[in-house]
Design a protein around this motif. Structure first.
Motif, mmCIF file in Angstrom:
data_model
loop_
_atom_site.group_PDB
_atom_site.id
_atom_site.type_symbol
_atom_site.label_atom_id
_atom_site.label_comp_id
_atom_site.label_asym_id
_atom_site.label_seq_id
_atom_site.Cartn_x
_atom_site.Cartn_y
_atom_site.Cartn_z
ATOM 1 N N LYS A 37 0.831 -1.199 0.000
ATOM 2 C CA LYS A 37 0.000 0.000 0.000
ATOM 3 C C LYS A 37 0.871 1.255 0.000
ATOM 4 O O LYS A 37 2.093 1.191 0.160
ATOM 5 C CB LYS A 37 -0.938 -0.015 1.207
ATOM 6 C CG LYS A 37 -1.927 -1.193 1.186
ATOM 7 C CD LYS A 37 -3.040 -1.039 2.196
ATOM 8 C CE LYS A 37 -2.566 -1.251 3.622
ATOM 9 N NZ LYS A 37 -3.681 -1.296 4.585
ATOM 10 N N GLU A 38 0.241 2.387 -0.166
ATOM 11 C CA GLU A 38 0.964 3.658 -0.244
ATOM 12 C C GLU A 38 1.788 3.932 1.004
ATOM 13 O O GLU A 38 2.853 4.540 0.941
ATOM 14 C CB GLU A 38 -0.020 4.813 -0.484
ATOM 15 C CG GLU A 38 -0.573 4.874 -1.901
ATOM 16 C CD GLU A 38 0.513 5.141 -2.930
ATOM 17 O OE1 GLU A 38 1.397 5.982 -2.663
ATOM 18 O OE2 GLU A 38 0.488 4.496 -4.001
ATOM 19 N N ASP A 39 1.287 3.507 2.164
ATOM 20 C CA ASP A 39 2.011 3.743 3.417
ATOM 21 C C ASP A 39 3.054 2.662 3.687
ATOM 22 O O ASP A 39 3.603 2.598 4.782
ATOM 23 C CB ASP A 39 1.043 3.856 4.592
ATOM 24 C CG ASP A 39 0.241 2.579 4.825
ATOM 25 O OD1 ASP A 39 0.448 1.589 4.076
ATOM 26 O OD2 ASP A 39 -0.587 2.558 5.742
ATOM 27 N N THR A 40 3.310 1.818 2.724
ATOM 28 C CA THR A 40 4.267 0.702 2.725
ATOM 29 C C THR A 40 3.783 -0.521 3.506
ATOM 30 O O THR A 40 4.484 -1.537 3.547
ATOM 31 C CB THR A 40 5.670 1.088 3.260
ATOM 32 O OG1 THR A 40 5.610 1.289 4.674
ATOM 33 C CG2 THR A 40 6.206 2.325 2.554
ATOM 34 N N SER A 41 2.616 -0.450 4.119
ATOM 35 C CA SER A 41 2.109 -1.631 4.822
ATOM 36 C C SER A 41 1.632 -2.663 3.813
ATOM 37 O O SER A 41 1.413 -2.359 2.635
ATOM 38 C CB SER A 41 0.972 -1.256 5.773
ATOM 39 O OG SER A 41 -0.145 -0.779 5.043
ATOM 40 N N TYR A 42 1.465 -3.889 4.279
ATOM 41 C CA TYR A 42 1.013 -4.968 3.411
ATOM 42 C C TYR A 42 -0.510 -5.022 3.352
ATOM 43 O O TYR A 42 -1.193 -4.831 4.356
ATOM 44 C CB TYR A 42 1.503 -6.326 3.916
ATOM 45 C CG TYR A 42 2.986 -6.574 3.724
ATOM 46 C CD1 TYR A 42 3.598 -6.366 2.500
ATOM 47 C CD2 TYR A 42 3.767 -7.060 4.773
ATOM 48 C CE1 TYR A 42 4.944 -6.625 2.313
ATOM 49 C CE2 TYR A 42 5.117 -7.328 4.598
ATOM 50 C CZ TYR A 42 5.702 -7.103 3.375
ATOM 51 O OH TYR A 42 7.038 -7.356 3.201
ATOM 52 N N GLU A 43 -1.019 -5.330 2.168
ATOM 53 C CA GLU A 43 -2.428 -5.666 2.006
ATOM 54 C C GLU A 43 -2.497 -7.121 1.587
ATOM 55 O O GLU A 43 -1.974 -7.506 0.533
ATOM 56 C CB GLU A 43 -3.081 -4.784 0.947
ATOM 57 C CG GLU A 43 -4.565 -5.075 0.765
ATOM 58 C CD GLU A 43 -5.244 -4.128 -0.197
ATOM 59 O OE1 GLU A 43 -6.462 -4.254 -0.407
ATOM 60 O OE2 GLU A 43 -4.551 -3.248 -0.764
ATOM 61 N N LEU A 44 -3.114 -7.941 2.436
ATOM 62 C CA LEU A 44 -3.152 -9.373 2.179
ATOM 63 C C LEU A 44 -4.013 -9.684 0.956
ATOM 64 O O LEU A 44 -4.992 -8.999 0.670
ATOM 65 C CB LEU A 44 -3.686 -10.113 3.405
ATOM 66 C CG LEU A 44 -2.846 -9.964 4.683
ATOM 67 C CD1 LEU A 44 -3.422 -10.804 5.809
ATOM 68 C CD2 LEU A 44 -1.388 -10.345 4.428
ATOM 69 N N THR A 45 -3.632 -10.730 0.246
ATOM 70 C CA THR A 45 -4.339 -11.143 -0.969
ATOM 71 C C THR A 45 -4.637 -12.635 -0.886
ATOM 72 O O THR A 45 -4.166 -13.334 0.014
ATOM 73 C CB THR A 45 -3.485 -10.863 -2.213
ATOM 74 O OG1 THR A 45 -2.294 -11.677 -2.157
ATOM 75 C CG2 THR A 45 -3.084 -9.392 -2.291
ATOM 76 N N ASN A 46 -5.411 -13.111 -1.850
ATOM 77 C CA ASN A 46 -5.771 -14.531 -1.869
ATOM 78 C C ASN A 46 -5.281 -15.269 -3.100
ATOM 79 O O ASN A 46 -5.067 -16.480 -3.054
ATOM 80 C CB ASN A 46 -7.297 -14.690 -1.785
ATOM 81 C CG ASN A 46 -7.846 -14.227 -0.460
ATOM 82 O OD1 ASN A 46 -7.285 -14.519 0.588
ATOM 83 N ND2 ASN A 46 -8.962 -13.491 -0.504
ATOM 84 N N ASP A 47 -5.117 -14.542 -4.212
ATOM 85 C CA ASP A 47 -4.873 -15.243 -5.475
ATOM 86 C C ASP A 47 -3.604 -14.797 -6.196
ATOM 87 O O ASP A 47 -3.469 -15.003 -7.392
ATOM 88 C CB ASP A 47 -6.081 -15.090 -6.392
ATOM 89 C CG ASP A 47 -6.484 -13.639 -6.599
ATOM 90 O OD1 ASP A 47 -5.801 -12.752 -6.070
ATOM 91 O OD2 ASP A 47 -7.482 -13.402 -7.314
ATOM 92 N N ASN A 48 -2.671 -14.182 -5.485
ATOM 93 C CA ASN A 48 -1.369 -13.877 -6.083
ATOM 94 C C ASN A 48 -0.468 -15.109 -6.009
ATOM 95 O O ASN A 48 -0.833 -16.131 -5.425
ATOM 96 C CB ASN A 48 -0.705 -12.702 -5.372
ATOM 97 C CG ASN A 48 -1.323 -11.370 -5.744
ATOM 98 O OD1 ASN A 48 -2.102 -11.281 -6.682
ATOM 99 N ND2 ASN A 48 -0.982 -10.320 -5.012
ATOM 100 N N ASN A 49 0.711 -15.009 -6.602
ATOM 101 C CA ASN A 49 1.677 -16.100 -6.500
ATOM 102 C C ASN A 49 2.063 -16.330 -5.043
ATOM 103 O O ASN A 49 1.997 -15.418 -4.203
ATOM 104 C CB ASN A 49 2.930 -15.774 -7.312
ATOM 105 C CG ASN A 49 3.582 -14.479 -6.865
ATOM 106 O OD1 ASN A 49 2.987 -13.405 -7.008
ATOM 107 N ND2 ASN A 49 4.788 -14.559 -6.331
ATOM 108 N N LYS A 50 2.454 -17.547 -4.735
ATOM 109 C CA LYS A 50 2.778 -17.905 -3.354
ATOM 110 C C LYS A 50 4.212 -17.492 -3.006
ATOM 111 O O LYS A 50 5.128 -17.637 -3.809
ATOM 112 C CB LYS A 50 2.619 -19.412 -3.140
ATOM 113 C CG LYS A 50 1.230 -19.941 -3.425
ATOM 114 C CD LYS A 50 0.197 -19.345 -2.502
ATOM 115 C CE LYS A 50 -1.178 -19.940 -2.752
ATOM 116 N NZ LYS A 50 -2.219 -19.309 -1.908
ATOM 117 N N ILE A 51 4.381 -16.967 -1.800
ATOM 118 C CA ILE A 51 5.706 -16.687 -1.258
ATOM 119 C C ILE A 51 5.784 -17.263 0.150
ATOM 120 O O ILE A 51 4.757 -17.631 0.739
ATOM 121 C CB ILE A 51 6.039 -15.182 -1.245
ATOM 122 C CG1 ILE A 51 5.138 -14.435 -0.252
ATOM 123 C CG2 ILE A 51 5.919 -14.580 -2.636
ATOM 124 C CD1 ILE A 51 5.587 -13.002 0.025
#
Length: 472
Positions: A437-451
């Motif tokens: 996000k713009e403030d550098t925090s993470y926004e969790l996702t469901n369907d991106n590649n796995k890390i």
């Protein structure tokens, strides 16, 4: 190391059991015995019709599979591989329509013989590319299988294979063919991982510890290159270029102490950050690309801003399938921001790496790597006067030249080296790659590649090993 292991004819005595069953059944038929030893059991070894063969196989295969014996010493040596810090992935072709509940059947069999593993994955045995694709996705370093077709497909995808010896692959010479688990264990234990260390070495004191720790473990690692990552301190008038020169010289100094030959090994990296518009070729980026394209698999160990790695990926996307990035950066997933030094220096570089879908493991700083806090007295007690280098590391810990005198601090960067040495010291979670996000925090996702995100560190195990190595 990530090790893939097939089950039937690698962990289980599948062929032997199947042959015994066919021999017993043959006695109740024509009692002709084996009529063609060069053909497989279900494909002409006996003088049965195809209908007879299929009927007996389909009616009995699940019972046979449930009661298979284990290959000699398989559990013992897999436990040793696991204890050595390797990850074990059981990848079997049992999801092929022959079993009513292949997953639970296999779990119970593995439990019966006390075979440890990190993950069980079932594929269709008749779709050889499927297993190769899974190995590629996971980043398997070595796949152990008895199937020539599977090994061929893995080889086409730059995955090393060990062909487990059976009578039905005896004429295959393209792969490393080993006959028992002792041979496999010895081979893997002597195999080195190709690594590149990307480090802002003069920035604090932790990079010096990490570099020393890496070089002290050359029995595990083939150190392909040490690349200089960018850093800067505006309030101290330290530019990326001046910091780069100090890091470069620091690397040479430490390598000299350790008698590590730096010929064609140390390379200067970016002169600025991508977020500032930097997009130039440099020695580090070109070396990362060269090494990645040369090897089937190279681990990039990032302990600074991820700029060089992002530049290499952007310049030559072909390396994405041939590297795995282990990066110390950002904070715990639910932390309020990622304004941590490695992350905030070049957020644009982080986005490039995230978006590339490269295999990626992140060791967060806040609440994870921060557990590696230690005081100077512990250092003096464990490595004081062990060598001139050890005393230098302690002095640098006390005063790194940037942050003032400190008697206690976190040696962040050793986390990445320790993770490569023994993954049993870490807890991890596989997640969908978050958005930034713009403030550098993470926004969790469901369907991106796995890390992979590291969630915890066994601090004591890491320091125990570090002290053993540095004190040698």
């Amino acid at each position: 190391m990530k090790i893939g292991i097939d089950i039937d004819n690698v962990l289980s005595k599948f062929n032997e059991s199947l042959l015994d069953e066919f021999l017993m059944e043959d006695k109740s038929k024509r009692n002709s015995g084996i009529v063609n030893n060069d053909l497989y059991i279900t494909r002409g070894m006996f003088d049965w019709s195809k209908e007879e063969t299929d009927e007996f196989y389909n009616n009995n295969i699940e019972r046979i599979a449930i009661n298979l014996d284990m290959v000699d010493n398989a559990s013992y040596y897999i436990k040793k591989l696991k204890e050595d810090g390797n990850e074990i992935y059981i990848i079997s072709g049992r999801d092929n329509g022959e079993y009513s509940d292949p997953y639970n059947m296999t779990i119970n069999w593995l439990k019966k013989y006390d075979i440890p593993y990190n993950e069980l994955i079932l594929t269709d045995a008749y779709k050889h590319q499927e297993k190769a694709d899974i190995c590629k996705e996971i980043g398997i370093d070595v796949m152990i299988d008895d199937s020539i077709n599977v090994c061929t497909k893995c080889n086409e995808n730059d995955i090393e294979c060990i062909l487990f010896e059976t009578p039905f692959n005896k004429n295959e010479n393209r792969f490393n063919r080993l006959k028992n688990w002792k041979e496999i264990y010895n081979y893997i234990s002597n195999k080195k991982l190709n690594v590149i260390l990307d480090t802002d070495t003069y920035n604090e004191c932790d990079d010096q510890f990490a570099l020393t720790y890496l070089i002290k473990n050359q029995n595990l690692f083939n150190i392909e290159a040490i690349t200089v990552a960018p850093y800067s301190h505006k309030e101290r008038n330290e530019t990326v270029i001046s910091g780069r020169e100090k890091s470069y010289n620091e690397i040479l100094k430490i390598c000299n102490w350790l008698n590590f030959d730096t010929t064609n090994k140390v390379f200067k990296g970016a002169e600025d950050y991508i977020c500032n518009g930097y997009n130039e070729d440099n020695e580090a980026v070109n070396k990362i690309i060269e090494v990645a394209l040369k090897n089937n698999k190279t681990y990039i160990l990032g302990i600074g801003a991820i700029t060089n790695i992002a530049l290499a990926i952007r310049k030559e996307p072909k390396i994405i399938d041939r590297i795995e990035v282990i990066w110390l950066g950002g904070n715990q997933l639910d932390y309020r921001d990622n304004l941590e030094y490695n992350f905030r220096q070049d957020v644009e570089a982080v986005k490039i790496v995230f978006d590339s879908k490269v295999r990626l493991t992140i060791i967060p700083c806040k609440n994870v790597a921060s557990k590696l806090r230690i005081d100077i007295n512990a250092l003096k007690e464990n490595i004081g006067n062990k060598s001139e280098l050890c005393n230098y590391l302690i002095d640098r810990f006390y005063n790194d030249g940037y942050h003032g005198i400190q008697e206690e601090r976190v040696i962040w960067d050793i986390s990445v080296i320790a993770y490569m040495i023994n993954k049993n010291w870490f807890k991890k979670e596989i997640i969908s790659c978050p958005d930034i996000k713009e403030d550098t925090s993470y926004e969790l996702t469901n369907d991106n590649n796995k890390i992979t995100i590291i969630t915890d560190i066994d601090r004591d195990k890491v320091y125990e090993d570090l002290f053993d190595r540095l004190g040698e």
